[in-house]
Design a protein around this motif. Structure first.
Motif, PDB file in Angstrom:
ATOM      1  N   VAL A 261       0.856  -1.197   0.000  1.00  0.00           N
ATOM      2  CA  VAL A 261       0.000   0.000   0.000  1.00  0.00           C
ATOM      3  C   VAL A 261       0.887   1.241   0.000  1.00  0.00           C
ATOM      4  O   VAL A 261       1.860   1.331   0.767  1.00  0.00           O
ATOM      5  CB  VAL A 261      -0.922   0.029   1.227  1.00  0.00           C
ATOM      6  N   GLU A 262       0.586   2.169  -0.860  1.00  0.00           N
ATOM      7  CA  GLU A 262       1.322   3.429  -0.924  1.00  0.00           C
ATOM      8  C   GLU A 262       0.564   4.495  -0.131  1.00  0.00           C
ATOM      9  O   GLU A 262      -0.633   4.689  -0.333  1.00  0.00           O
ATOM     10  CB  GLU A 262       1.498   3.893  -2.357  1.00  0.00           C
ATOM     11  N   VAL A 263       1.225   5.104   0.759  1.00  0.00           N
ATOM     12  CA  VAL A 263       0.635   6.117   1.627  1.00  0.00           C
ATOM     13  C   VAL A 263       1.246   7.468   1.253  1.00  0.00           C
ATOM     14  O   VAL A 263       2.474   7.622   1.216  1.00  0.00           O
ATOM     15  CB  VAL A 263       0.888   5.802   3.106  1.00  0.00           C
ATOM     16  N   LEU A 264       0.403   8.471   0.961  1.00  0.00           N
ATOM     17  CA  LEU A 264       0.874   9.794   0.589  1.00  0.00           C
ATOM     18  C   LEU A 264       0.708  10.738   1.761  1.00  0.00           C
ATOM     19  O   LEU A 264      -0.360  10.820   2.359  1.00  0.00           O
ATOM     20  CB  LEU A 264       0.072  10.322  -0.600  1.00  0.00           C
ATOM     21  N   LYS A 265       1.762  11.378   2.124  1.00  0.00           N
ATOM     22  CA  LYS A 265       1.734  12.404   3.181  1.00  0.00           C
ATOM     23  C   LYS A 265       2.328  13.692   2.586  1.00  0.00           C
ATOM     24  O   LYS A 265       3.547  13.827   2.507  1.00  0.00           O
ATOM     25  CB  LYS A 265       2.537  11.960   4.380  1.00  0.00           C
ATOM     26  N   LYS A 269       5.738  10.164  -0.394  1.00  0.00           N
ATOM     27  CA  LYS A 269       5.058   8.901  -0.696  1.00  0.00           C
ATOM     28  C   LYS A 269       5.777   7.789   0.040  1.00  0.00           C
ATOM     29  O   LYS A 269       6.981   7.633  -0.077  1.00  0.00           O
ATOM     30  CB  LYS A 269       5.041   8.627  -2.199  1.00  0.00           C
ATOM     31  N   GLN A 270       4.994   6.986   0.756  1.00  0.00           N
ATOM     32  CA  GLN A 270       5.582   5.901   1.552  1.00  0.00           C
ATOM     33  C   GLN A 270       4.847   4.599   1.211  1.00  0.00           C
ATOM     34  O   GLN A 270       3.639   4.536   1.146  1.00  0.00           O
ATOM     35  CB  GLN A 270       5.438   6.193   3.060  1.00  0.00           C
TER      36      GLN A 270
END
Length: 275
Positions: A261-265, A269-270
């Motif tokens: 899962v790519e998490v955008l903050k 991008k993580q």
């Protein structure tokens, strides 16, 4: 005129009655007469019969006998004509009152003593074993019955029950050499006397002294020998048991494939891996 008619009718009726009587008498006289033949004493023979019921093993005396006359042609075979021929003999089978005494129901001439000894088949032995109500089927085992013997004893620290003897004749129960006359009432006894061969007597004596005995009553006409393996406690308790439950093998849990899962903050991008 009426009187003459009446007299005429009476005369005709009387004449008819006389004619009828004459015809009937003539018919009766013409029938063959029944001839009643008296049987003279010379045509009959004396036959010894029992005057009372005689049980097996009983030594017969004069008071138990009587004689009746039979036609010579109707005399039963193997019967006796004189009381002295039967006095002192020993019955080996039940003899009913008024029944002709047959040699087939008596012991041989050399047997003069009453009791169990007179009932033993030549070549066999009589062995007595101690019993009780339960062992004797609550008293329903009677002289003349056929039984199998089961022995329960310890073998190698294991309790085992096994059929050790089959098709044995019961000669006596307690002091009784015949069943109760009512044929139904059970009775208590302490000793059962069985007819066995010399080899069977050894087995019976060993089983009686090494453990406890039980009797299985069987039909008198059933002479089948059944082979058994005996039963121990495990075999007895396994009776009427259902099938063994099937073993369910545990299925190892496979590792689930991971998820990415790519998490955008903000501008960052993580990537996170999930299992």
């Amino acid at each position: 005129m009426n009187i003459k008619r009446i007299l005429l009718q009476l005369g005709i009726a009387a004449l008819l009655a006389v004619i009828t009587g004459y015809v009937t008498l003539d018919w009766l006289q013409s029938r063959p007469r029944e001839v009643i033949t008296e049987i003279s004493e010379s045509q009959t023979v004396p036959v010894v019969v029992a005057s009372v019921d005689i049980a097996p093993g009983t030594r017969i005396d004069k008071q138990m006998l009587n004689t009746v006359r039979y036609l010579a042609s109707s005399r039963p075979k193997t019967t006796y004509s004189e009381l002295k021929e039967v006095e002192g003999r020993v019955a080996v089978q039940p003899i009913g009152a008024s029944e002709p005494i047959s040699s087939l129901r008596l012991a041989s001439d050399d047997v003069k003593q009453s009791g169990v000894g007179a009932l033993i088949t030549p070549g066999k032995r009589a062995v007595a074993v101690k019993g009780n109500k339960v062992l004797g089927l609550s008293g329903f085992i009677r002289p003349g019955d056929i039984v199998d013997v089961l022995a329960t004893m310890h073998v190698n620290d294991k309790l085992i029950t096994k059929v050790v003897l089959q098709n044995l004749k019961v000669l006596a129960t307690g002091e009784e050499l015949s069943a109760n006359r009512d044929g139904q009432k059970p009775f208590s006894v302490d000793v059962y006397t069985l007819e066995v061969t010399p080899e069977e007597s050894e087995t019976l004596a060993l089983a009686a002294s090494s453990g406890s005995l039980h009797f299985a009553l069987r039909h008198n006409a059933d002479a089948t020998t059944v082979l058994t393996e005996g039963a121990d406690q495990a075999k007895a308790l396994s009776a009427y048991r259902g099938k063994e439950p099937s073993t369910v093998k545990a299925i190892p849990r496979k590792e689930r494939e991971g998820y990415r899962v790519e998490v955008l903050k903000g501008n960052e991008k993580q990537t996170v891996h999930l299992k």
